[in-house]
Motif scaffolding. Structure first.
Motif, PDB file in Angstrom:
ATOM      1  N   CYS A   1      84.553 -20.557  50.636  1.00  0.00           N
ATOM      2  CA  CYS A   1      85.959 -20.271  50.356  1.00  0.00           C
ATOM      3  C   CYS A   1      86.154 -18.872  49.778  1.00  0.00           C
ATOM      4  O   CYS A   1      87.173 -18.226  50.043  1.00  0.00           O
ATOM      5  CB  CYS A   1      86.547 -21.320  49.424  1.00  0.00           C
ATOM      6  N   PHE A   2      85.180 -18.389  49.002  1.00  0.00           N
ATOM      7  CA  PHE A   2      85.316 -17.066  48.410  1.00  0.00           C
ATOM      8  C   PHE A   2      85.259 -15.984  49.493  1.00  0.00           C
ATOM      9  O   PHE A   2      86.069 -15.056  49.513  1.00  0.00           O
ATOM     10  CB  PHE A   2      84.208 -16.827  47.377  1.00  0.00           C
TER      11      PHE A   2
ATOM     12  N   GLY B   1      82.297 -24.164  41.161  1.00  0.00           N
ATOM     13  CA  GLY B   1      82.805 -24.117  42.526  1.00  0.00           C
ATOM     14  C   GLY B   1      84.097 -23.323  42.571  1.00  0.00           C
ATOM     15  O   GLY B   1      84.338 -22.447  41.740  1.00  0.00           O
ATOM     16  N   ALA B   2      84.947 -23.645  43.530  1.00  0.00           N
ATOM     17  CA  ALA B   2      86.173 -22.881  43.743  1.00  0.00           C
ATOM     18  C   ALA B   2      87.026 -22.827  42.486  1.00  0.00           C
ATOM     19  O   ALA B   2      87.418 -21.752  42.017  1.00  0.00           O
ATOM     20  CB  ALA B   2      86.961 -23.500  44.898  1.00  0.00           C
TER      21      ALA B   2
ATOM     22  N   GLN C   1      91.445 -22.693  44.228  1.00  0.00           N
ATOM     23  CA  GLN C   1      90.980 -21.746  43.222  1.00  0.00           C
ATOM     24  C   GLN C   1      92.116 -21.381  42.263  1.00  0.00           C
ATOM     25  O   GLN C   1      92.100 -21.717  41.080  1.00  0.00           O
ATOM     26  CB  GLN C   1      90.485 -20.456  43.875  1.00  0.00           C
TER      27      GLN C   1
ATOM     28  N   ALA D   1      83.192 -24.475  48.711  1.00  0.00           N
ATOM     29  CA  ALA D   1      82.535 -23.320  48.104  1.00  0.00           C
ATOM     30  C   ALA D   1      81.053 -23.321  48.502  1.00  0.00           C
ATOM     31  O   ALA D   1      80.473 -24.380  48.737  1.00  0.00           O
ATOM     32  CB  ALA D   1      82.671 -23.387  46.589  1.00  0.00           C
ATOM     33  N   PRO D   2      80.414 -22.144  48.618  1.00  0.00           N
ATOM     34  CA  PRO D   2      80.975 -20.823  48.316  1.00  0.00           C
ATOM     35  C   PRO D   2      81.670 -20.143  49.493  1.00  0.00           C
ATOM     36  O   PRO D   2      82.119 -19.009  49.367  1.00  0.00           O
ATOM     37  CB  PRO D   2      79.740 -20.026  47.893  1.00  0.00           C
TER      38      PRO D   2
END
Length: 392
Positions: free
Chosen positions: A147-148, A200-201, A167, A144-145
């Motif tokens: 991954c978003f 985080g995720a 997530q 993260a970030p």
């Protein structure tokens, strides 16, 4: 140490490395190759007829190849388990294990793809070019970030289900566990203030699913303290969550957030002193999910909390993603879904909680990871939700 059927067992280096030697996966043929006729059907010349048919109608690939039900397990190795950024090669044993879990608990074939890049757009481009080879993407162990952004871009770029399990798998099982705990305790999520430690995720996804499930209030805490509207230095994801959380307008650190809280969900490495757990409301719930070291030892938490869960298999109430992701992807593929919606995730949590409801206790708020009922029940619920959400 780990546990099988709730019985702790010791693992030695010899047996672990021997079990991984040569990898944990193999490809097996589903078509007979026993004689010349069978060979001619499975390969040349027979296979040419199938290839011509697919060339004329690409939709036939889902029927006549494995691609339509093949999950690509994709990682760049930047956030692997409790190991951190260890790179793609070192992450491959974990991705092989994930693929094995897909087969065992979801009946789905999957293939690990570890990519030697951390650039979001390069990963998206790679998977877009590989799209004819698979039918779904399970993102795994991406930091993260980033991954978003990566998940969002892949959902837009691909016409197949995409889910970052760190997530959403974690969030689904956490919600299922909270429902189990609340049933045991006779409580309602709408009346609870939940503190999520770690943004985080996992922490972000848990916050979102708890809000979607009707939590009375969620207070999200990162390494700098309680996230609130107007706090300087928030990244875009935290900025989006700030006005949706912390309805009490709290300021300060985790100690302030936990005072009088009903539920604690830990998904960070931050250790929580016993006195902070003791400051929570009576009959509280503590989910200390960090591995290998929970935020607070379960025995310490149990002195003050009514229900305690961890991410470890050698304590009761393990919050394990394997309860969620195989059934979620199986249900999505069974329904022909092109996306995994919030409704599908909520349905998965409901299905897990329903299986647990048959044998609930303070030390059994979720089913065992090895319970054979979970995968099929989750898949059926997710497929139904996909139809209701109009993505099937």
């Amino acid at each position: 140490m780990t546990a099988v059927n709730d019985t702790p067992v010791q693992l030695t280096d010899d047996e672990i490395f021997t079990a991984h030697e040569g990898g944990k996966l193999a490809v097996g043929a589903t078509a007979s190759l026993a004689d010349p006729r069978a060979l001619s059907i499975a390969y040349t010349p027979g296979v040419a007829r199938v290839s011509r048919a697919i060339a004329a109608d690409p939709s036939l690939a889902d029927r006549y190849t494995w691609a339509g039900r093949l999950v690509a397990v994709v990682s760049d190795g930047t956030a692997v388990l409790g190991l951190g950024d260890i790179g793609p090669r070192a992450s491959l044993p974990v991705m092989e294990g994930k693929a094995a879990l897909f087969k065992a608990f979801g009946g789905l074939d999957s293939i690990p793809l570890v990519l030697d890049t951390t650039d979001v757009d390069e990963i998206v481009e790679t998977l877009v070019r590989l799209r004819p080879s698979f039918g779904a993407v399970n993102l795994e162990d991406v930091s993260a970030p980033r991954c978003f952004e990566l998940e969002a871009k892949l959902i837009e770029a691909l016409d197949v289900p995409v889910m970052h399990d760190d997530q959403h798998g974690t969030a689904v099982v956490t919600l299922a566990a909270l429902r189990g705990a609340n049933t045991v305790l006779g409580k309602d999520i709408a009346d609870q203030r939940v503190v999520v430690s770690g943004a985080g995720a996992a922490g972000v996804a848990i916050t979102r699913i708890l809000l979607a499930a009707g939590a009375g209030e969620v207070t999200l805490v990162d390494s700098r303290g309680i996230i609130h509207a107007g706090r300087a230095g928030l990244n875009p994801v935290k900025e989006q969550l700030a006005p949706l959380t912390n309805g009490s307008g709290l300021r300060g650190g985790l100690d302030v957030a936990l005072r009088g809280a009903d539920v604690f969900v830990g998904v960070s490495s931050a250790q929580v002193p016993e006195e902070q757990v003791a400051s929570m409301a009576a009959g509280s719930v503590v989910f200390a999910l960090s591995n290998p070291d929970p935020e607070v030892h379960p025995e310490v938490a149990a002195r003050h909390a009514a229900v305690v869960a961890t991410g470890r298999s050698d304590f009761p109430n393990q919050i394990n993603n394997v309860l969620a992701f195989p059934g979620i992807f199986r249900g999505a593929l069974d329904a022909g879904a092109r996306r995994i919606t919030e409704g599908m995730k909520l349905a998965a949590a409901g299905a897990i909680a329903a299986v647990a409801a048959e044998d609930l206790a303070v030390d059994r708020i979720v089913p065992s990871a090895l319970d054979p009922r979970v995968g099929p029940e989750v898949a059926a619920a997710v497929a139904l939700a996909a139809a209701e959400d109009g993505v099937a």
